[in-house]
Design a protein around this motif. Sequence first.
Motif, mmCIF file in Angstrom:
data_model
loop_
_atom_site.group_PDB
_atom_site.id
_atom_site.type_symbol
_atom_site.label_atom_id
_atom_site.label_comp_id
_atom_site.label_asym_id
_atom_site.label_seq_id
_atom_site.Cartn_x
_atom_site.Cartn_y
_atom_site.Cartn_z
ATOM 1 N N ARG A 174 57.839 -19.360 -16.813
ATOM 2 C CA ARG A 174 57.415 -18.846 -18.117
ATOM 3 C C ARG A 174 56.410 -19.778 -18.789
ATOM 4 O O ARG A 174 56.461 -20.998 -18.614
ATOM 5 C CB ARG A 174 58.623 -18.642 -19.030
ATOM 6 N N GLY A 175 55.536 -19.154 -19.573
ATOM 7 C CA GLY A 175 54.553 -19.921 -20.318
ATOM 8 C C GLY A 175 53.886 -19.053 -21.366
ATOM 9 O O GLY A 175 54.378 -17.964 -21.700
ATOM 10 N N ASP A 190 49.691 -21.733 -20.358
ATOM 11 C CA ASP A 190 50.078 -23.016 -20.943
ATOM 12 C C ASP A 190 51.597 -23.104 -21.060
ATOM 13 O O ASP A 190 52.316 -22.102 -20.934
ATOM 14 C CB ASP A 190 49.425 -23.150 -22.321
ATOM 15 N N ARG A 191 52.072 -24.338 -21.299
ATOM 16 C CA ARG A 191 53.476 -24.613 -21.589
ATOM 17 C C ARG A 191 54.394 -24.300 -20.399
ATOM 18 O O ARG A 191 55.575 -23.984 -20.570
ATOM 19 C CB ARG A 191 53.958 -23.815 -22.811
ATOM 20 N N VAL A 192 53.884 -24.416 -19.194
ATOM 21 C CA VAL A 192 54.706 -24.241 -17.999
ATOM 22 C C VAL A 192 55.167 -25.620 -17.530
ATOM 23 O O VAL A 192 54.340 -26.482 -17.214
ATOM 24 C CB VAL A 192 53.935 -23.526 -16.873
ATOM 25 N N ASP A 193 56.467 -25.827 -17.469
ATOM 26 C CA ASP A 193 57.017 -27.119 -17.078
ATOM 27 C C ASP A 193 56.565 -27.488 -15.664
ATOM 28 O O ASP A 193 56.438 -26.632 -14.791
ATOM 29 C CB ASP A 193 58.547 -27.077 -17.154
ATOM 30 N N ASP A 236 50.787 -35.586 -17.701
ATOM 31 C CA ASP A 236 50.890 -34.286 -18.358
ATOM 32 C C ASP A 236 52.340 -33.856 -18.486
ATOM 33 O O ASP A 236 53.171 -34.104 -17.600
ATOM 34 C CB ASP A 236 50.125 -33.229 -17.560
ATOM 35 N N LEU A 237 52.628 -33.170 -19.573
ATOM 36 C CA LEU A 237 53.966 -32.603 -19.748
ATOM 37 C C LEU A 237 54.077 -31.237 -19.078
ATOM 38 O O LEU A 237 55.183 -30.831 -18.697
ATOM 39 C CB LEU A 237 54.286 -32.472 -21.243
ATOM 40 N N PHE A 238 52.944 -30.569 -18.935
ATOM 41 C CA PHE A 238 52.956 -29.223 -18.375
ATOM 42 C C PHE A 238 51.894 -29.081 -17.292
ATOM 43 O O PHE A 238 50.968 -29.888 -17.186
ATOM 44 C CB PHE A 238 52.711 -28.186 -19.482
ATOM 45 N N LYS A 239 52.036 -28.036 -16.486
ATOM 46 C CA LYS A 239 51.044 -27.727 -15.472
ATOM 47 C C LYS A 239 49.740 -27.252 -16.113
ATOM 48 O O LYS A 239 49.737 -26.743 -17.236
ATOM 49 C CB LYS A 239 51.570 -26.625 -14.538
ATOM 50 N N ARG A 240 48.666 -27.417 -15.365
ATOM 51 C CA ARG A 240 47.374 -26.885 -15.784
ATOM 52 C C ARG A 240 47.067 -25.672 -14.904
ATOM 53 O O ARG A 240 46.781 -25.805 -13.716
ATOM 54 C CB ARG A 240 46.283 -27.941 -15.628
#
Length: 262
Positions: A174-175, A190-193, A236-240
């Motif tokens: 989810r993102g 965005d916001r995908v762990d 990074d906290l999240f994937k790109r």
Amino acid sequence: MLTVYLRESDEGTLHGAQRLGLAVLTPFQVAGERIARPFQDAYGYVSDLTDAKAQKDELTAQIQALRDEVIQYQTAAQENESLRKTLGFIDGSRFPQDFTAVTTRVIAQPASAYDQQILVAAGSNDGVAVDDPVVTADGLAGKVTKVSSDASQVTLLTDQSMAVSAVDLLTQARGVVKPASSNDGGLVLDRVDKAERVGVGDMVITSGWREGDLSSLYPRGIVVGKVTEVGQQDIDLFKRIQIAPVVNFDSLSEVVILTSKP
């Protein structure tokens, strides 16, 4: 004299005078013909040239008329194909439940690359309301942001103000889908762990949710785009994640507005 001329022999006086006259006049006739021939030839050339130009103009007009007809036929064929595709989506299993389709044409395109709004020919008289999702047969296009009685403004998914909760169809990661910061028409998930799995080629759809009488703005299952690039760094906290939208925002001619059923 005519009687004498007819009665006398070829060697007679009048016949001799006739031959003499012809001998005298012949050089002048030949010279006259030689002088007149260039003018006759020039007249014929100009006349032929004028006729050829007229024929060329007529053929050019006919060719242009045929080209216009071909363009009209091609446009009609494209519109029919688009209509069949839209009707197939509305009548198909992908169309979200609890929504009614308002199919409408686009009457104004974005004025510039930085203006990501379009105007459509459906408004409150058709049951359209602010925040209604806007889709095509391919996928999510945006949402309604302004409404009048007979027209509505639609903010496209590529506008910097847009954000849509989404999920990887294959891995369920989810993102949030947002426009890329480069304003090139691309999207990012965005916001995908970093622990989640997302692969190139995965389809991204709206996540949707419902809890009692409350539900998300966008129904679940509307296609948003396809993953084109996945990267991450240790800091990074999240994937790109880069996404290519499935909707061609540069050639929208008609859209479907999803209005909630009463």
